[in-house]
Scaffold this motif. Structure first.
Motif, PDB file in Angstrom:
ATOM      1  N   GLN A 135       0.824  -1.204   0.000  1.00  0.00           N
ATOM      2  CA  GLN A 135       0.000   0.000   0.000  1.00  0.00           C
ATOM      3  C   GLN A 135       0.863   1.261   0.000  1.00  0.00           C
ATOM      4  OE1 GLN A 135      -2.512  -0.564   3.412  1.00  0.00           O
ATOM      5  NE2 GLN A 135      -4.058  -1.723   2.251  1.00  0.00           N
ATOM      6  N   SER A 136       1.954   1.210   0.839  1.00  0.00           N
ATOM      7  CA  SER A 136       2.823   2.395   0.873  1.00  0.00           C
ATOM      8  C   SER A 136       3.543   2.559  -0.468  1.00  0.00           C
ATOM      9  CB  SER A 136       3.840   2.276   2.017  1.00  0.00           C
ATOM     10  OG  SER A 136       4.750   1.209   1.780  1.00  0.00           O
ATOM     11  N   TYR A 137       3.873   1.436  -1.101  1.00  0.00           N
ATOM     12  CA  TYR A 137       4.515   1.511  -2.413  1.00  0.00           C
ATOM     13  C   TYR A 137       3.549   2.119  -3.424  1.00  0.00           C
ATOM     14  CZ  TYR A 137       7.109   0.076  -6.566  1.00  0.00           C
ATOM     15  OH  TYR A 137       7.802   0.078  -7.751  1.00  0.00           O
ATOM     16  N   ALA A 138       2.291   1.658  -3.363  1.00  0.00           N
ATOM     17  CA  ALA A 138       1.288   2.179  -4.310  1.00  0.00           C
ATOM     18  C   ALA A 138       1.043   3.658  -4.070  1.00  0.00           C
ATOM     19  CB  ALA A 138      -0.012   1.386  -4.145  1.00  0.00           C
ATOM     20  N   ALA A 139       1.017   4.052  -2.795  1.00  0.00           N
ATOM     21  CA  ALA A 139       0.786   5.460  -2.476  1.00  0.00           C
ATOM     22  C   ALA A 139       1.935   6.314  -2.969  1.00  0.00           C
ATOM     23  CB  ALA A 139       0.591   5.627  -0.975  1.00  0.00           C
ATOM     24  N   ALA A 140       3.171   5.847  -2.746  1.00  0.00           N
ATOM     25  CA  ALA A 140       4.341   6.604  -3.198  1.00  0.00           C
ATOM     26  C   ALA A 140       4.358   6.675  -4.719  1.00  0.00           C
ATOM     27  CB  ALA A 140       5.629   5.949  -2.678  1.00  0.00           C
ATOM     28  N   ALA A 141       3.983   5.553  -5.352  1.00  0.00           N
ATOM     29  CA  ALA A 141       3.932   5.562  -6.819  1.00  0.00           C
ATOM     30  C   ALA A 141       2.859   6.522  -7.305  1.00  0.00           C
ATOM     31  CB  ALA A 141       3.658   4.145  -7.339  1.00  0.00           C
ATOM     32  N   ARG A 142       1.714   6.562  -6.604  1.00  0.00           N
ATOM     33  CA  ARG A 142       0.646   7.496  -6.973  1.00  0.00           C
ATOM     34  C   ARG A 142       1.129   8.931  -6.827  1.00  0.00           C
ATOM     35  NH1 ARG A 142      -3.080   8.882 -10.331  1.00  0.00           N
ATOM     36  NH2 ARG A 142      -4.758  10.173  -9.417  1.00  0.00           N
ATOM     37  N   LEU A 143       1.913   9.191  -5.746  1.00  0.00           N
ATOM     38  CA  LEU A 143       2.457  10.538  -5.529  1.00  0.00           C
ATOM     39  C   LEU A 143       3.423  10.895  -6.646  1.00  0.00           C
ATOM     40  CD1 LEU A 143       2.653  12.991  -3.647  1.00  0.00           C
ATOM     41  CD2 LEU A 143       4.491  11.821  -2.432  1.00  0.00           C
ATOM     42  N   LEU A 144       4.207   9.894  -7.067  1.00  0.00           N
ATOM     43  CA  LEU A 144       5.135  10.127  -8.162  1.00  0.00           C
ATOM     44  C   LEU A 144       4.366  10.432  -9.456  1.00  0.00           C
ATOM     45  CD1 LEU A 144       8.106  10.114  -9.046  1.00  0.00           C
ATOM     46  CD2 LEU A 144       7.847   7.670  -9.574  1.00  0.00           C
ATOM     47  N   ASN A 145       3.249   9.733  -9.671  1.00  0.00           N
ATOM     48  CA  ASN A 145       2.410   9.975 -10.849  1.00  0.00           C
ATOM     49  C   ASN A 145       1.787  11.358 -10.788  1.00  0.00           C
ATOM     50  OD1 ASN A 145       1.081   8.966 -13.282  1.00  0.00           O
ATOM     51  ND2 ASN A 145      -0.795   9.139 -12.051  1.00  0.00           N
TER      52      ASN A 145
END
Length: 714
Positions: free
Chosen positions: A690-700
């Protein structure tokens, strides 16, 4: 504080951090079944400018739980090694088929049967058959124990090789960890540390150890034996255990040698712990004492029978000889001795059954005196298994100095009687040197060396060699109560202090043949009143007069205490002369006579045989090294061996069960901290995804914002 990090770098650091967390979790899950794996944890620090900073991956470890697991592993391994070996001996000694006590009972029972009809050759032959069976039974168990001693020496060497290999591996792991940690300060070399910890845990199962982390923080570990000696040191050097020994090449001891320093230290086996400590405990507390105690019983039984047979008359009407051999033990020379070919021999002394113990003997030579024959000044000490001198009940060391008039004769074929029921032969004469030291182990392997000396049933001396006959004209009511024979040593003329009154030709010493060359050996007693009597020789010559007696027991012993008794019959000229005596019961009158003569034609006599058969009921041997306790019978001594081994085996079994429970508890404690939990890792996996997905979403999001800004300025 104003953060200067941009959204893109914050998002990138978050993706990288989550990726590292996922990688650590994946590694934990992948190694859930890897023996010795310690779960890892990754931690981060926050950057002051925003985002995730440097990460550190380290093992999750509770040092206290790890040390407790090692201690419990050591404890259990020691008890298991001790119990597994002791249980084997318990089964052997506890088996009725192997019982020495049963074979002794059969031997003495056949002696009793022979006493019922002393002229029956078949019954006499059965005695010799059962004697051979008894000795072979003792020899079989002795050989088994010797094989076990040889086997345990191989185990010592194999275990020490394993210890040395592990110590060397741990030192090598230290070097690798030191290098890896120097190259990457923020990431523990977990795989190397796990392998090192596994090696340390395996080492703790062999010996008791203590560990300390290096003071310079380079990740290396120092290891000491619990007794304090270093195995792995901070400077990278390590020590190895070597087998060392003194006089007895088969009795292994340990020595610690450093690969970096030319030093050697002797190790106390009692403090080793682990499998090796358990093996040493088994050897020192069970195996070696059992070997010596069995040998002591074998020597005591056979010499007691020999002594009593020598006190009798055989079927050929000759003085009795020996039924069993007296094996000679060769003393072991210490490495420091001047001449490695020098030899000292030892054997049980005649009549030494009640004095021999299970102790070893140390002979220290102080002087070699020229002469014909030469003599030796020496100290003879009784030793415990650990090499310490045995102490008596008062705490005094049991040792004896033989010097001056008591110096020991040094010539081949001459045995000197010393303390502890032993005789020593210094066969090399003047070939010994001052400070030469020898170790004699007379009971260690002797049980399988004793043999039945004679094959002739006629050699069983069931009859007494003396006969007491009341005078035909006796008027009193005195009659024979008992006779005793304590010495039948023959020497003509009687110069040796061991000589008896027997002439070896079917008679006793006549006038001129006895010590002193005057009167002969006591041949009759003539009462002059109910309380006074005269002792005469075979020619009727008065030897001495005894007055005012209070009992009729041991009339010749009472006579020996009178002023008229010849000085040549007493010590130091003679030790036990004439070697026979008798007691009366009833009331004698003046003029009553009792003649003493050789028991010729006494083929139906079984007086000596009855005493011989009753030896099994007598308390005729020592139970401890010091010989300070109450003597016990042969059966009690053997029962003590069986009971002692059985008790140690039972106690060890309880200790093993307790050790297993403690180790299981410490293992659960350690695993609760350092073990991999799939449930926990699965939860972490979801969280980190989830934290990876959130960080990836922030990067997007950062990418979209950047694209929007670019499109606005076009």
């Amino acid at each position: 504080m104003i953060r200067t990090a941009d959204l893109l770098s914050i998002a990138r650091s978050g993706v990288e951090a989550s990726n590292q967390l996922l990688s650590t979790t994946g590694n934990n899950i992948a190694n859930v079944n890897t023996e010795g794996y310690v779960r890892e944890r990754t931690s981060f620090v926050a950057e002051l400018t925003g985002g995730v900073g440097q990460f550190t991956t380290e093992r999750v470890m509770n040092t206290f739980a790890q040390n407790q697991l090692r201690r419990d592993t050591t404890n259990l391994a020691e008890h298991e090694a001790f119990w597994s070996k002791t249980a084997v001996l318990d089964n052997v000694f506890g088996s009725e088929a192997n019982s020495v006590s049963s074979s002794m009972s059969r031997f003495f029972a056949s002696l009793q049967t022979a006493n019922d009809d002393p002229t029956n050759m078949s019954a006499r032959q059965l005695v010799l058959g059962d004697a051979d069976s008894m000795i072979k039974q003792m020899g079989t168990i002795s050989t088994f124990l010797t094989d076990k001693a040889r086997e345990i020496n191989f185990e010592f060497q194999a275990s020490l090789n394993k210890v040395n290999s592990l110590v060397e591996s741990i030192a090598s792991f230290n070097d690798s960890i030191r290098i890896a940690q120097a190259n990457n300060r923020n990431d523990e070399p977990g795989a190397l540390m796990n392998q090192r910890d596994s090696a340390i845990l395996e080492l703790s199962s062999l010996v008791s150890i203590e560990t300390r982390n290096s003071s310079n923080g380079d990740g290396s570990v120092m290891i000491n034996l619990t007794s304090g000696e270093s195995l792995v040191m901070q400077d990278g050097t390590f020590s190895v255990l070597n087998v060392n020994n003194s006089a007895d090449l088969n009795y292994k001891s340990l020595q610690l040698t450093s690969n970096g320093k030319p030093t050697s230290l002797n190790i106390a086996e009692t403090e080793l712990g682990g499998t090796i400590g358990g093996l040493f405990r088994y050897r020192d507390e069970v195996l070696e004492p059992s070997r010596r105690e069995l040998g002591q019983i074998a020597l005591a039984v056979t010499e007691a029978v020999n002594t009593q047979n020598r006190a009798g008359m055989d079927y050929d009407q000759q003085l009795g000889g020996e039924i069993f051999t007296r094996p000679i033990s060769v003393a072991l020379g210490y490495p420091e001795n001047t001449d490695s070919t020098s030899v000292v021999n030892g054997r049980i002394s005649k009549g030494g059954a009640s004095e021999i113990t299970s102790a070893d003997y140390q002979i220290e030579i102080h002087a070699v005196n020229a002469g014909v024959p030469p003599t030796i000044d020496a100290t003879v000490s009784l030793l415990n298994l650990d090499g310490s001198v045995v102490k008596d009940a008062d705490g005094n060391e049991i040792k004896q100095l033989y010097a001056g008039a008591n110096a020991l004769t040094a010539q081949s074929g001459t045995f000197n009687e010393v303390i502890g029921g032993l005789e020593l032969e210094f066969s090399k004469g003047t070939g010994y040197s001052v400070d030469d030291t020898f170790l004699l182990q007379p009971t260690k392997d002797v049980a399988d060396k004793i043999e039945v000396f004679t094959t002739r049933p006629e050699d069983l001396a069931l009859a007494s060699p003396i006969r007491i006959e009341a005078g035909d004209d006796n008027l009193g009511g005195a009659e024979l109560a008992s006779t005793s024979v304590t010495n039948t040593f023959v020497e003509n003329p009687p110069v040796d202090p061991r000589s008896s009154g027997f002439d070896g030709a079917g008679g006793i010493h006549a006038p001129g043949s006895a010590p002193g060359g005057g009167v002969g050996a006591p041949a009759s007693v003539r009462f002059t009143s109910s309380t006074d009597y005269e002792v005469l020789d075979s020619a009727g010559t008065l030897i001495t007069t005894v007055t005012g007696i209070l009992s009729l027991d041991n009339l010749l012993t009472q006579a020996a205490g009178t002023p008229g008794w010849p000085a040549a019959f007493n010590a130091p000229t003679m030790n036990d002369y004439p070697g026979y005596d008798f007691s009366l019961k009833g009331e004698p009158k003046a003029g009553d006579t009792f003649s003493i003569g050789y028991n010729g034609n006494g083929l139906n006599d079984n007086r000596n045989g009855l005493i011989m058969a009753n030896l099994q009921n007598e308390n005729g041997m020592q139970l401890n090294n010091a010989g300070s306790g109450d003597p016990v019978s042969f059966h009690e001594a053997y029962a003590n061996i069986v009971g002692d081994i059985g008790q140690k085996a039972a106690n060890a079994d309880v200790a093993v069960k307790a050790g297993e429970a403690l180790k299981l508890q410490s293992k659960d404690w350690f695993d609760s901290v350092s073990g991999v939990s799939l449930d926990e890792e699965a939860a972490n996996l979801v969280r980190f995804q989830q934290s990876y997905a959130a960080a990836a979403r922030l990067l997007n999001t950062a990418q979209e914002m950047f694209d929007t800004i670019l499109s606005m300025v076009r």
